[in-house]
Design a protein around this motif. Structure first.
Motif, PDB file in Angstrom:
ATOM      1  N   GLU A  34       0.834  -1.259   0.225  1.00 55.57           N
ATOM      2  CA  GLU A  34       0.064  -0.011   0.167  1.00 55.57           C
ATOM      3  C   GLU A  34       0.870   1.142   0.022  1.00 55.57           C
ATOM      4  N   TYR A  58      -5.385   9.154  -6.564  1.00 61.72           N
ATOM      5  CA  TYR A  58      -6.304   8.615  -7.253  1.00 61.72           C
ATOM      6  C   TYR A  58      -6.741   8.903  -8.665  1.00 61.72           C
ATOM      7  N   SER A  70      -4.215  -5.808  -0.924  1.00 61.03           N
ATOM      8  CA  SER A  70      -4.921  -4.915   0.154  1.00 61.03           C
ATOM      9  C   SER A  70      -5.493  -5.548   1.304  1.00 61.03           C
ATOM     10  N   PRO A 112      -3.638   3.275  -5.695  1.00 60.65           N
ATOM     11  CA  PRO A 112      -3.648   3.155  -4.437  1.00 60.65           C
ATOM     12  C   PRO A 112      -4.654   1.853  -4.144  1.00 60.65           C
ATOM     13  N   SER A 128      -9.128   1.316  -4.481  1.00 61.96           N
ATOM     14  CA  SER A 128      -9.760   2.360  -5.105  1.00 61.96           C
ATOM     15  C   SER A 128     -11.058   1.769  -5.802  1.00 61.96           C
ATOM     16  N   THR A 156      -8.503  -4.077  -5.435  1.00 57.62           N
ATOM     17  CA  THR A 156      -8.032  -4.738  -4.028  1.00 57.62           C
ATOM     18  C   THR A 156      -6.709  -5.543  -4.282  1.00 57.62           C
ATOM     19  N   SER A 193     -13.086   6.855  -3.735  1.00 57.46           N
ATOM     20  CA  SER A 193     -11.982   5.920  -3.573  1.00 57.46           C
ATOM     21  C   SER A 193     -11.303   6.495  -2.088  1.00 57.46           C
ATOM     22  N   ALA A 194     -11.328   7.794  -1.936  1.00 56.36           N
ATOM     23  CA  ALA A 194     -10.855   8.466  -0.585  1.00 56.36           C
ATOM     24  C   ALA A 194     -11.591   8.018   0.307  1.00 56.36           C
ATOM     25  N   LYS A 224     -11.163   4.238   1.250  1.00 57.00           N
ATOM     26  CA  LYS A 224      -9.875   4.090   2.122  1.00 57.00           C
ATOM     27  C   LYS A 224      -9.880   4.396   3.504  1.00 57.00           C
ATOM     28  N   SER A 225     -10.798   5.564   3.799  1.00 55.81           N
ATOM     29  CA  SER A 225     -11.052   5.811   5.228  1.00 55.81           C
ATOM     30  C   SER A 225     -11.749   4.777   6.049  1.00 55.81           C
ATOM     31  N   TRP A 257     -11.627   1.357   5.213  1.00 55.61           N
ATOM     32  CA  TRP A 257     -10.815   0.006   4.819  1.00 55.61           C
ATOM     33  C   TRP A 257     -10.252  -0.821   5.844  1.00 55.61           C
TER      34      TRP A 257
END
Length: 163
Positions: free
Chosen positions: A12, A34, A56, A73, A76, A94, A137-138, A141-142, A144
């Motif tokens: 990552e 992204y 991931s 990243p 995503s 992933t 995506s952001a 990610k938070s 994940w």
């Protein structure tokens, strides 16, 4: 001390690393952002990798709406479409891939489920356009770490982030 699910997976980080397989050696340099739009060839992967851990940190299920990309990243959210048709699908990246011989323009590996929806399961490859959905995506990610801790993706996860 951090729990195992709180420690970022080595792939990552936005540091270059190498992958070796039967096709050769590949240098991977993950992006730190992204932003991505690409055109190229999509293939799919399934049986051989089903149940294995992805880059991931979740298990690969060939029927989930997921994909593998060499640079984005992880995770995503990516929209994949077939030019000239109305076929498109939104997936979660992933894993890393595809890793194929040089000269091949493969830009993404789809899960078998995604390939089936796009209608490319029988031929195995197709020309596609991909676009990373940056905002979604952001947000993913938070959230994940909780998905990674469980090891599997909840049903309908993509729909939670794409409106």
């Amino acid at each position: 001390m951090k729990e195992w699910n709180e420690v970022p997976h080595p792939r990552e980080f936005a540091k270059p690393y190498k992958i070796k397989n039967t096709q050769g050696s590949f240098k991977i340099t993950p992006q730190k952002h992204y932003s991505l739009k690409e055109k190229g060839i999509a293939s799919f992967y399934g049986d051989k990798f089903h149940g294995r851990k992805t880059a991931s940190g979740v298990c690969f299920n060939q029927w989930d709406m997921t994909c593998a990309h060499p640079r984005l990243p992880l995770p995503s959210i990516v929209k994949v479409s077939i030019p000239g048709t109305k076929k498109e699908v939104v997936l979660i990246a992933t894993d890393r891939g595809p890793f194929v011989k040089k000269g091949d323009r493969r830009i993404i590996d789809l899960s078998r489920g995604a390939a089936r929806i796009l209608g490319i399961e029988k031929q195995g490859v197709a020309n596609v356009e991909i676009k990373c959905l940056e905002k979604e995506s952001a947000e993913l990610k938070s959230k994940w770490p909780s998905y990674r801790k469980k090891g599997t993706l909840p049903f309908g996860l993509v729909n939670r982030f794409v409106r």
